[in-house]
Design an enzyme around this catalytic site. Structure first.
Site, PDB file in Angstrom:
ATOM      1  N   CYS A 127     -14.575  -4.173  -5.642  1.00  0.00           N
ATOM      2  CA  CYS A 127     -13.908  -3.024  -5.791  1.00  0.00           C
ATOM      3  C   CYS A 127     -12.824  -3.230  -7.001  1.00  0.00           C
ATOM      4  O   CYS A 127     -11.865  -3.011  -6.935  1.00  0.00           O
ATOM      5  CB  CYS A 127     -12.841  -2.444  -4.225  1.00  0.00           C
ATOM      6  SG  CYS A 127     -13.823  -3.673  -3.478  1.00  0.00           S
ATOM      7  N   ALA A 128     -13.332  -3.067  -8.018  1.00  0.00           N
ATOM      8  CA  ALA A 128     -12.425  -3.188  -9.391  1.00  0.00           C
ATOM      9  C   ALA A 128     -11.529  -2.629 -10.120  1.00  0.00           C
ATOM     10  O   ALA A 128     -10.804  -2.461 -11.190  1.00  0.00           O
ATOM     11  CB  ALA A 128     -13.765  -3.428 -10.269  1.00  0.00           C
ATOM     12  N   ALA A 129     -11.962  -0.587 -10.000  1.00  0.00           N
ATOM     13  CA  ALA A 129     -10.610  -0.046 -10.333  1.00  0.00           C
ATOM     14  C   ALA A 129      -9.848  -0.172 -10.086  1.00  0.00           C
ATOM     15  O   ALA A 129      -9.110  -0.759  -9.097  1.00  0.00           O
ATOM     16  CB  ALA A 129     -11.006   1.520 -10.166  1.00  0.00           C
TER      17      ALA A 129
ATOM     18  N   GLY B  19      -7.689  -4.227 -13.674  1.00  0.00           N
ATOM     19  CA  GLY B  19      -6.468  -5.442 -14.377  1.00  0.00           C
ATOM     20  C   GLY B  19      -6.590  -6.493 -13.739  1.00  0.00           C
ATOM     21  O   GLY B  19      -6.653  -7.222 -14.994  1.00  0.00           O
ATOM     22  N   LYS B  20      -7.717  -6.646 -12.758  1.00  0.00           N
ATOM     23  CA  LYS B  20      -8.450  -8.088 -12.100  1.00  0.00           C
ATOM     24  C   LYS B  20      -9.429  -8.464 -13.290  1.00  0.00           C
ATOM     25  O   LYS B  20      -9.832  -9.459 -13.197  1.00  0.00           O
ATOM     26  CB  LYS B  20      -8.664  -8.017 -11.239  1.00  0.00           C
ATOM     27  CG  LYS B  20      -6.889  -8.063  -9.699  1.00  0.00           C
ATOM     28  CD  LYS B  20      -7.927  -8.357  -8.379  1.00  0.00           C
ATOM     29  CE  LYS B  20      -6.101  -8.227  -7.768  1.00  0.00           C
ATOM     30  NZ  LYS B  20      -5.551  -6.772  -7.953  1.00  0.00           N
TER      31      LYS B  20
ATOM     32  N   ASP C 266     -16.336  -0.069  -8.886  1.00  0.00           N
ATOM     33  CA  ASP C 266     -16.448   0.618  -7.703  1.00  0.00           C
ATOM     34  C   ASP C 266     -17.150   2.217  -7.677  1.00  0.00           C
ATOM     35  O   ASP C 266     -17.643   2.406  -8.263  1.00  0.00           O
ATOM     36  CB  ASP C 266     -15.033   1.453  -8.660  1.00  0.00           C
ATOM     37  CG  ASP C 266     -13.889   1.188  -7.814  1.00  0.00           C
ATOM     38  OD1 ASP C 266     -12.840   0.502  -7.318  1.00  0.00           O
ATOM     39  OD2 ASP C 266     -13.862   2.574  -7.445  1.00  0.00           O
TER      40      ASP C 266
ATOM     41  N   ARG D 146     -13.148   6.723 -10.163  1.00  0.00           N
ATOM     42  CA  ARG D 146     -12.111   4.913 -10.930  1.00  0.00           C
ATOM     43  C   ARG D 146     -13.226   4.886 -11.522  1.00  0.00           C
ATOM     44  O   ARG D 146     -12.552   4.388 -12.560  1.00  0.00           O
ATOM     45  CB  ARG D 146     -10.962   4.849  -9.278  1.00  0.00           C
ATOM     46  CG  ARG D 146     -10.398   5.707  -8.909  1.00  0.00           C
ATOM     47  CD  ARG D 146     -10.706   5.119  -7.555  1.00  0.00           C
ATOM     48  NE  ARG D 146     -10.076   3.925  -7.031  1.00  0.00           N
ATOM     49  CZ  ARG D 146      -8.880   2.756  -7.385  1.00  0.00           C
ATOM     50  NH1 ARG D 146      -8.240   3.223  -7.585  1.00  0.00           N
ATOM     51  NH2 ARG D 146      -8.877   1.596  -7.045  1.00  0.00           N
TER      52      ARG D 146
ATOM     53  N   ASP E  37     -10.700  -7.484  -4.461  1.00  0.00           N
ATOM     54  CA  ASP E  37      -9.574  -7.035  -4.524  1.00  0.00           C
ATOM     55  C   ASP E  37      -9.300  -5.132  -3.486  1.00  0.00           C
ATOM     56  O   ASP E  37      -9.828  -4.705  -3.724  1.00  0.00           O
ATOM     57  CB  ASP E  37      -8.950  -6.178  -5.440  1.00  0.00           C
ATOM     58  CG  ASP E  37      -6.917  -6.041  -5.022  1.00  0.00           C
ATOM     59  OD1 ASP E  37      -6.589  -6.524  -4.309  1.00  0.00           O
ATOM     60  OD2 ASP E  37      -6.604  -5.048  -5.719  1.00  0.00           O
TER      61      ASP E  37
ATOM     62  N   CYS F 104      -3.388  -5.743  -0.541  1.00  0.00           N
ATOM     63  CA  CYS F 104      -1.630  -5.265  -1.230  1.00  0.00           C
ATOM     64  C   CYS F 104      -1.097  -5.017   0.424  1.00  0.00           C
ATOM     65  O   CYS F 104      -0.260  -3.912   0.453  1.00  0.00           O
ATOM     66  CB  CYS F 104      -1.837  -4.462  -2.256  1.00  0.00           C
ATOM     67  SG  CYS F 104      -2.175  -3.037  -2.083  1.00  0.00           S
TER      68      CYS F 104
END
Length: 458
Positions: free
Chosen positions: A109-111, A114-115, A133, A138, A178, A231
């Site tokens: 789930c990359a967009a 940053g990771k 993603d 995105r 993420d 988060c």
């Protein structure tokens, strides 16, 4: 801040004596961070050239706090890909996942990237990074950040994780999720997320997370590592998701992490998960009243090496004849390319990672490094290729100092005049030794070839 009443009541119940500290933290300003891109520059080198005062983030090796008034996104070093602007706590998952050069890595789930860009830095050009993603819009932002960071060995796609399983079962050494979540840990930084919480709540995301983590479990090699992060504070989305995985997949266990002494352990008691208490206590919680960062949750899991199963690479790039124009251009490139990894798709030239599997039928935005376009009697190198080069990897270079007004003019897409004598043709324009993009020089006039979609907007 006006917190949703249902959320506020739950936090009061869960946090008990720490609830007041949480509420007080909401009235404080959030912390801004940047992560140095070690694909392009070492932390030591960046400290020497940083235009801002930076202070180290204690739970990363390459993350730094900066004062928000400095606006690092308005500096040429940002356009050179020397750093990525990222919330400090959000740096933790990619920092904690043990990735080494040569690994096959999935960021599910990359967009916005940053990771992924940190995982790519750890790979250091070796192995494969698949950045996915499900949202196509995105994923386009993800692609930009991957290319600006100079990543050469990434496959960027936009697919439902469920569809990836049939292509990649048992393929990846490391996977990072993420996960989409209710965002409770980001209410201070982005108060508008409270509206999303009120619309969807916790249960909506909890079901999505359980599906995603099971798909990831199938794509991980025996012996591989899986990082799961959110988060949010919700135990249903955090410890509850990990408990679900452990129950359905007993081949997984949680790894105890020792990252930073102000991070907290998991809270299995919040869901009465006594059976998995020992494992779930190894999870990591980040509280915004204990550290200089937002709320976050992280778990690293390992898959047992109890069976031999691995996909063998089954994709060979389509053979094509390298044109004389491309050969001529590559004579100035000081990289030892494997010619068997080049592929041409509709006159676009790509350099693919080795050991790929067939991905026919997937929505792929980019396969490997986009080198450039073969056009009538000429070759035009891509912006992505410029970003992926180091200054010493190309023969014709125009290197400007960071305070030269021509740098900003170039980033705005303007034609610039150069004072010194340089060889005509394709030149790699750099700032303080770090590539920005291409220009085509005729005499003292550099025709701007900086990608329009990346231009500096005044």
């Amino acid at each position: 801040m006006n917190l949703p009443k249902k959320f506020d009541d739950r936090m009061r119940e869960l946090l008990k004596e720490e609830y007041d500290q949480y509420v007080e933290s909401l009235d404080k300003d959030f912390y801004a961070g940047l992560r140095v891109n070690n694909l392009k520059v070492s932390c030591k080198e960046f400290k020497e050239i940083s235009p801002y005062q930076i202070l180290p983030i204690p739970w990363t090796n390459n993350g730094f706090y900066y004062e928000k008034e400095n606006q690092p996104a308005k500096h040429p070093y940002y356009y050179a890909g020397l750093y990525y602007i990222q919330e400090p706590s959000a740096m933790t998952p990619a920092a904690a996942l043990e990735v080494k050069p040569g690994d096959k890595v999935l960021d599910l789930c990359a967009a916005p990237g940053g990771k992924s860009t940190e995982l790519a830095a750890k790979l250091n050009g070796e192995g494969i990074l698949v950045s996915n993603d499900i949202s196509n819009s995105r994923a386009k932002a993800l692609l930009k950040n991957i290319e600006m960071s100079g990543v050469r060995n990434a496959i960027v796609m936009s697919e439902n994780p469920k569809k990836l399983v049939s292509y990649f079962e048992g393929y990846f050494d490391k996977i990072l999720i993420d996960a989409p979540c209710s965002g409770e840990g980001m209410f201070r930084k982005e108060p508008s997320m409270t509206k999303n919480w009120e619309e969807f709540g916790v249960d909506y995301y909890s079901e999505i997370q359980k599906e995603i983590i099971e798909y990831a479990a199938c794509m991980l090699k025996p012996g591989g590592l899986l990082a799961y992060s959110t988060c949010t504070f919700s135990p249903e989305e955090n410890e509850g998701t990990i408990a679900f995985l452990l129950e359905r997949h007993p081949e997984f266990s949680v790894i105890k992490l020792d990252i930073y002494d102000q991070f907290d352990s998991g809270k299995p008691q919040w869901l009465d998960l006594e059976a998995e208490k020992e494992e779930l206590n190894k999870c990591v919680r980040i509280w915004p009243w204990k550290v200089k960062g937002e709320g976050h949750f992280l778990t690293i899991l390992k898959k047992k090496e109890d069976k031999i199963f691995e996909i063998k690479p089954n994709y060979t790039p389509k053979k094509f004849k390298i044109s004389e124009e491309l050969k001529s251009f590559l004579k100035d490139v000081k990289i030892n390319f494997n010619e068997n990894c080049f592929e041409s798709i509709e006159d676009r030239i790509y350099y693919l990672p080795e050991d790929m599997v067939s991905m026919k039928g997937l929505r792929i935005l980019r396969s490997g490094l986009y080198i450039g376009d073969v056009k009538k009697n000429r070759f035009e190198p891509s912006q992505a290729f410029a970003s992926a080069l180091k200054m010493n990897e190309y023969n014709r270079v125009i290197n400007l100092s960071g305070d030269d007004p021509n740098v900003i003019r170039y980033l705005k897409g303007e034609t610039i005049e150069v004072e010194n004598e340089f060889e005509s043709g394709w030149n790699l324009l750099c700032v303080d030794g770090y590539p920005l993009g291409w220009g085509k020089l005729s005499g003292t006039t550099l025709k701007n070839k900086y990608y329009p979609g990346w231009r500096w907007l005044s």
